[in-house]
Design a protein around this motif. Structure first.
Motif, mmCIF file in Angstrom:
data_model
loop_
_atom_site.group_PDB
_atom_site.id
_atom_site.type_symbol
_atom_site.label_atom_id
_atom_site.label_comp_id
_atom_site.label_asym_id
_atom_site.label_seq_id
_atom_site.Cartn_x
_atom_site.Cartn_y
_atom_site.Cartn_z
ATOM 1 N N LEU A 48 36.041 -9.406 53.088
ATOM 2 C CA LEU A 48 35.775 -10.152 54.319
ATOM 3 C C LEU A 48 37.075 -10.583 54.966
ATOM 4 O O LEU A 48 37.996 -11.060 54.281
ATOM 5 C CB LEU A 48 34.949 -11.407 53.993
ATOM 6 C CG LEU A 48 34.731 -12.389 55.162
ATOM 7 C CD1 LEU A 48 33.725 -11.826 56.165
ATOM 8 C CD2 LEU A 48 34.247 -13.754 54.640
ATOM 9 N N ILE A 49 37.169 -10.403 56.284
ATOM 10 C CA ILE A 49 38.195 -11.115 57.048
ATOM 11 C C ILE A 49 37.592 -11.522 58.379
ATOM 12 O O ILE A 49 37.013 -10.699 59.099
ATOM 13 C CB ILE A 49 39.508 -10.325 57.218
ATOM 14 C CG1 ILE A 49 40.498 -11.182 58.019
ATOM 15 C CG2 ILE A 49 39.295 -8.957 57.841
ATOM 16 C CD1 ILE A 49 41.939 -10.765 57.869
ATOM 17 N N SER A 50 37.690 -12.820 58.693
ATOM 18 C CA SER A 50 37.179 -13.373 59.947
ATOM 19 C C SER A 50 38.366 -13.894 60.738
ATOM 20 O O SER A 50 39.187 -14.661 60.214
ATOM 21 C CB SER A 50 36.216 -14.539 59.664
ATOM 22 O OG SER A 50 35.186 -14.129 58.783
ATOM 23 N N VAL A 51 38.450 -13.462 61.999
ATOM 24 C CA VAL A 51 39.571 -13.887 62.858
ATOM 25 C C VAL A 51 39.017 -14.362 64.195
ATOM 26 O O VAL A 51 37.912 -13.981 64.598
ATOM 27 C CB VAL A 51 40.584 -12.734 63.090
ATOM 28 C CG1 VAL A 51 41.265 -12.341 61.785
ATOM 29 C CG2 VAL A 51 39.927 -11.531 63.750
ATOM 30 N N PRO A 52 39.761 -15.185 64.927
ATOM 31 C CA PRO A 52 39.320 -15.594 66.266
ATOM 32 C C PRO A 52 39.124 -14.367 67.165
ATOM 33 O O PRO A 52 39.841 -13.366 67.020
ATOM 34 C CB PRO A 52 40.479 -16.465 66.775
ATOM 35 C CG PRO A 52 41.177 -16.936 65.536
ATOM 36 C CD PRO A 52 41.033 -15.824 64.541
ATOM 37 N N PHE A 57 44.594 -18.516 62.819
ATOM 38 C CA PHE A 57 43.522 -18.897 61.904
ATOM 39 C C PHE A 57 42.865 -17.635 61.342
ATOM 40 O O PHE A 57 42.737 -16.627 62.036
ATOM 41 C CB PHE A 57 42.463 -19.744 62.633
ATOM 42 C CG PHE A 57 41.415 -20.325 61.730
ATOM 43 C CD1 PHE A 57 41.721 -21.391 60.896
ATOM 44 C CD2 PHE A 57 40.122 -19.804 61.702
ATOM 45 C CE1 PHE A 57 40.757 -21.939 60.042
ATOM 46 C CE2 PHE A 57 39.151 -20.344 60.857
ATOM 47 C CZ PHE A 57 39.474 -21.412 60.030
ATOM 48 N N ALA A 58 42.434 -17.698 60.091
ATOM 49 C CA ALA A 58 41.652 -16.609 59.494
ATOM 50 C C ALA A 58 40.933 -17.144 58.270
ATOM 51 O O ALA A 58 41.391 -18.102 57.630
ATOM 52 C CB ALA A 58 42.537 -15.427 59.110
ATOM 53 N N ILE A 59 39.810 -16.525 57.976
ATOM 54 C CA ILE A 59 39.102 -16.767 56.719
ATOM 55 C C ILE A 59 38.927 -15.409 56.040
ATOM 56 O O ILE A 59 38.588 -14.427 56.698
ATOM 57 C CB ILE A 59 37.717 -17.415 56.968
ATOM 58 C CG1 ILE A 59 37.897 -18.856 57.467
ATOM 59 C CG2 ILE A 59 36.865 -17.388 55.705
ATOM 60 C CD1 ILE A 59 36.599 -19.531 57.894
ATOM 61 N N THR A 60 39.207 -15.359 54.736
ATOM 62 C CA THR A 60 38.996 -14.121 53.973
ATOM 63 C C THR A 60 38.260 -14.463 52.677
ATOM 64 O O THR A 60 38.119 -15.632 52.319
ATOM 65 C CB THR A 60 40.329 -13.438 53.606
ATOM 66 O OG1 THR A 60 41.013 -14.251 52.631
ATOM 67 C CG2 THR A 60 41.225 -13.242 54.822
ATOM 68 N N HIS A 61 37.816 -13.411 51.970
ATOM 69 C CA HIS A 61 37.371 -13.592 50.585
ATOM 70 C C HIS A 61 38.604 -13.841 49.716
ATOM 71 O O HIS A 61 39.739 -13.536 50.118
ATOM 72 C CB HIS A 61 36.617 -12.354 50.109
ATOM 73 C CG HIS A 61 37.508 -11.170 49.901
ATOM 74 N ND1 HIS A 61 38.128 -10.512 50.936
ATOM 75 C CD2 HIS A 61 37.927 -10.555 48.773
ATOM 76 C CE1 HIS A 61 38.865 -9.535 50.460
ATOM 77 N NE2 HIS A 61 38.771 -9.539 49.146
#
Lengths: 281, 281
Positions: free
Chosen positions: A56-60, A259-263
């Motif tokens: 997973l990678i979530s970015v703006p 900003f980012a969210i990953t596993h």
């Protein structure tokens, strides 16, 4: 630890989930997601056998084109299985999943710095995040096992070892960074099957990027992986390196998006898709 | 012609280039590009044997994310081989190529309407265009031939027949549209090889999306393709349908972006890449 500014911080190693619960290999993906939602954490190799795991990678949204282009230009480390619409927390890979809660452990990044490693990211979530689900080499381990290829890190109850290499990905917009690889020791008699079986699954990294001398990838010491656990090689084993879905995290470290969210490395999203769906023949 | 608003206009069929010059199959890709730059036009099946051909679609940068996401969500019709930076007229697939001049024939689109079919688009070019090069099924025809599978449209000196289907692609942002397929008649004894050989080339559409009854795809009459030429079936031949890189043109017709440039169906970009590079094993 050979740690430079371009290298993401290493994981605190949880115990592999598959070992924590001897039944985890037989879980449905939904059961695994519910357990992770409840707080269970740890590497997911071997969990919910035959079902496709994903990075997973979530970015703006402002960074989504650069990320999608980075994936297109680097399809070996970043084979995209799904991209969500901005703000969505669901994926076509598992209709009832919530991407904010259903992975074992996450990493939260600000300006390329790791700021948190929670088991739930609801408090960090933003309405402008676009999430990328990227194929994971755990998927082809079942094909290796079915073809008689030993998978050492599973035999040894460890997370797969992962290394940041000296090879650079092809940049895309504001994103650049090194290739990250996973390594599995393969006995020479099984090398052909390991290459063939993984190559038939291009959506989950496909065939290896390198076999043999780790120095060719700029890896000094196989015993000191950047993520995951070291794994013991049998005397004749050849180290075989596959492109790894942690590569986008190395791009976050190198490129410093706001900003980012990953596993967390090795702690993947369990999808409802079946590995066989991604096999080309 | 069963032509609805969602169906792009059909081609005026040029003569296949490979027939116009009996030596075209032996051309280098560079020779082919130079000939096309000089004005030669026509379908490129069989030109520069063993070299990878590509579909082209160029859209304003404002539409590039939607197009790249459309391709990611529809990888069978839209396997992306390269995406250029905005304004660039070059590609990593052929370092000396100029995308504005080196295809045999182009289509220029305004608000989803076909407005021109020139052999050179320098007069139409804009600095904000992002170009997508998408895999083409002509690539796997060499693998079919090598495996002994007859390729009827090449035998008959025609462009491959292409059909707009009733199947809808997965939408992405402002882009939606039907799946377009190419059809090749395959004798039953060769069906297995045709499926296997094309499946091993997922970057150029991979295995077929359907074999047999055209009605399953909403195709009324194989003798009246939406693009290309009708092809004669031998008595036992099975019609086999592969996803086609004309699909983005159908999305242009259905979604009406303000501006786009594409190749003319069957008149592809000749890259320097070799087909074998895209084979997974």
């Amino acid at each position: 630890m050979n740690h430079t500014d371009d290298r993401p911080p290493t994981t605190v190693g949880d115990r592999p989930v598959a070992l924590a619960d001897g039944q985890a290999h037989a879980w449905t993906p939904r059961t695994a997601r519910i357990r992770f939602r409840e707080g269970l954490a740890g590497p997911t190799a071997g969990v919910a056998a035959g079902h496709t795991q994903a990075n997973l990678i979530s970015v703006p949204a402002d960074w989504a084109y650069d990320m999608l282009l980075f994936c297109q230009r680097n399809p070996k480390p970043c084979p995209v299985l799904d991209v969500t619409d901005a703000g969505s927390v669901t994926t076509v890979l598992a209709e009832d999943a919530d991407l904010r809660t259903d992975l074992p452990r996450y990493r939260v990044w600000e300006n390329g710095e790791l700021v948190d490693e929670p088991t739930d990211v609801r408090a960090h979530w933003r309405g402008d995040l676009v999430s990328f689900l990227i194929g994971c080499s755990f998927t082809f381990e079942w094909a290796l096992t079915a073809a008689g290829v030993p998978v050492r890190h599973v035999e040894q109850g460890r997370n797969v070892p992962m290394y940041v290499t000296s090879w650079q990905c092809r940049p895309a917009g504001r994103l650049r960074g090194p290739l990250v690889v996973s390594m599995r020791p393969v006995p020479p008699a099984h090398l052909s099957a390991a290459i063939r079986e993984s190559s038939l699954l291009p959506a989950v990294h496909g065939g290896p990027v390198h076999c043999g001398d780790p120095a060719a990838l700029g890896i000094d010491d196989l015993g000191r992986p950047d993520f995951g656990d070291p794994v013991d090689l049998e005397p004749d084993d050849i180290p075989v390196f596959w492109a790894c879905g942690v590569t986008p995290q190395a791009a976050v470290t190198a490129s410093r998006p706001p900003f980012a969210i990953t596993h967390a490395p090795g702690q993947m999203f369990l999808s409802d898709a079946r590995d066989e769906q991604f096999r080309v023949v």
